[in-house]
Scaffold this motif. Structure first.
Motif, PDB file in Angstrom:
ATOM      1  N   UNK A 244       0.838  -1.192   0.000  1.00  0.00           N
ATOM      2  CA  UNK A 244       0.000   0.000   0.000  1.00  0.00           C
ATOM      3  C   UNK A 244       0.879   1.250   0.000  1.00  0.00           C
ATOM      4  N   UNK A 245       0.286   2.375  -0.371  1.00  0.00           N
ATOM      5  CA  UNK A 245       1.030   3.638  -0.355  1.00  0.00           C
ATOM      6  C   UNK A 245       1.559   3.927   1.041  1.00  0.00           C
ATOM      7  N   UNK A 246       0.759   3.647   2.059  1.00  0.00           N
ATOM      8  CA  UNK A 246       1.186   3.903   3.440  1.00  0.00           C
ATOM      9  C   UNK A 246       2.405   3.052   3.802  1.00  0.00           C
ATOM     10  N   UNK A 247       2.400   1.789   3.345  1.00  0.00           N
ATOM     11  CA  UNK A 247       3.525   0.909   3.636  1.00  0.00           C
ATOM     12  C   UNK A 247       4.780   1.340   2.871  1.00  0.00           C
ATOM     13  N   UNK A 248       4.607   1.775   1.644  1.00  0.00           N
ATOM     14  CA  UNK A 248       5.753   2.266   0.874  1.00  0.00           C
ATOM     15  C   UNK A 248       6.400   3.445   1.587  1.00  0.00           C
ATOM     16  N   UNK A 249       5.594   4.389   2.007  1.00  0.00           N
ATOM     17  CA  UNK A 249       6.122   5.567   2.702  1.00  0.00           C
ATOM     18  C   UNK A 249       6.752   5.165   4.033  1.00  0.00           C
TER      19      UNK A 249
END
Length: 294
Positions: A189-194
């Motif tokens: 997810x975008x949150x995990x990437x960040x």
């Protein structure tokens, strides 16, 4: 559509790739977005990583030292790339740490003003060989103490009690670290990437890297949007992100828009799926660069 045709229209597609998936998501993001940061730039040998077009990395893929040196001699004078990645994991004699350190010195001396990145990509993250964390750290320690290079790629999920001291040692010696994460079967997810890129930053990386395999175009957009969000609001170091495979090829061309400061190209054999020929990539990067400044 053939790849070369797809690449030719890459400049037109780049702007579309970073559109929010829904108006509601865009509104929510706007409401909670923190202030933008100044662009992070790393300057090495006169090369500004994080300014202008993404800087181009060409990897080696050969299994013998002789072939690696011949490859370096063939491309060292080219003007269409900025960094060579010496991939150690394909080498037949990678267990000989003295030989690896000596090889890095030979390659470094042939590159002139190009940068040298050293990488042992473990099999767990898409490389050629499996290696224990202890042997991985021992090899890197030998390279840091007896080798010659500019940057070292360390996988963030190797044993941090062994690898974090290498980050400190590298900085003591004026070397720079890329901390990296590779998802071979999916896109986080975008949150995990960040979150991963932020962890790399907290641990002292000089370049923050994440590569992920998309299951469809929406995963490519997830990675591009997360990269842009990280670049604008959280990154204090240059980013290197990519969506792998044929589906993710656009991510290798759109870094000037998304905030990914480096990109991989191939000269001869590719070291990973989705890499584009260095000449083709250079043309697209130039088109995007000119278009964004017209």
């Amino acid at each position: 559509m053939h790849r070369r045709e797809f690449i030719g229209c890459g400049g037109a597609l780049v702007a579309l790739s970073l559109m929010s998936s829904t108006p509601a998501a865009a509104a929510a993001s706007e409401a909670s977005t923190p202030p933008q940061l100044d662009k992070p730039v790393l300057k090495l040998k006169g090369i500004a990583i994080g300014e202008g077009q993404p800087k181009v990395i060409i990897p080696t893929t050969d299994s013998s030292e002789k072939a690696v040196l011949a490859f370096v001699d063939k491309i060292a004078d080219r003007s269409d790339f900025h960094m060579l990645e010496l991939r150690l994991d394909p080498l037949d004699n990678v267990d000989d740490t003295d030989a690896m350190a000596a090889l890095t010195r030979q390659v470094f001396s042939r590159l002139g003003d190009k940068l040298l990145l050293l990488t042992f990509r473990t099999k767990a993250e898409g490389g050629k060989k499996a290696i224990s964390d202890r042997k991985y750290a021992a090899l890197y320690h030998a390279l840091l103490t007896a080798g010659q290079f500019d940057l070292l790629d360390i996988e963030m999920y190797r044993d941090s009690t062994l690898t974090d001291p290498l980050i400190g040692l590298a900085h003591q010696q004026g070397k720079h670290i890329i901390l990296s994460s590779h998802e071979l079967h999916a896109t986080p997810s975008a949150q995990e990437i960040i979150a991963r890129l932020s962890e790399q930053q907290r641990r002292g990386a000089d370049v923050l890297k994440l590569a992920a395999m998309p299951k469809g175009p929406e995963d490519v957009l997830t990675l591009l949007n997360a990269t842009l969000d990280m670049h604008q609001h959280y990154a204090q170091r240059p980013l290197l992100t990519m969506s792998m495979g044929e589906t993710g090829v656009l991510s290798r061309m759109s870094g000037e828009l998304s905030g990914s400061a480096l990109t991989f190209a191939m000269f001869g054999d590719a070291s990973a799926s989705g890499q584009v020929d260095v000449q083709d990539l250079g043309k697209v990067l130039e088109v995007v660069h000119k278009g964004m400044r017209s």
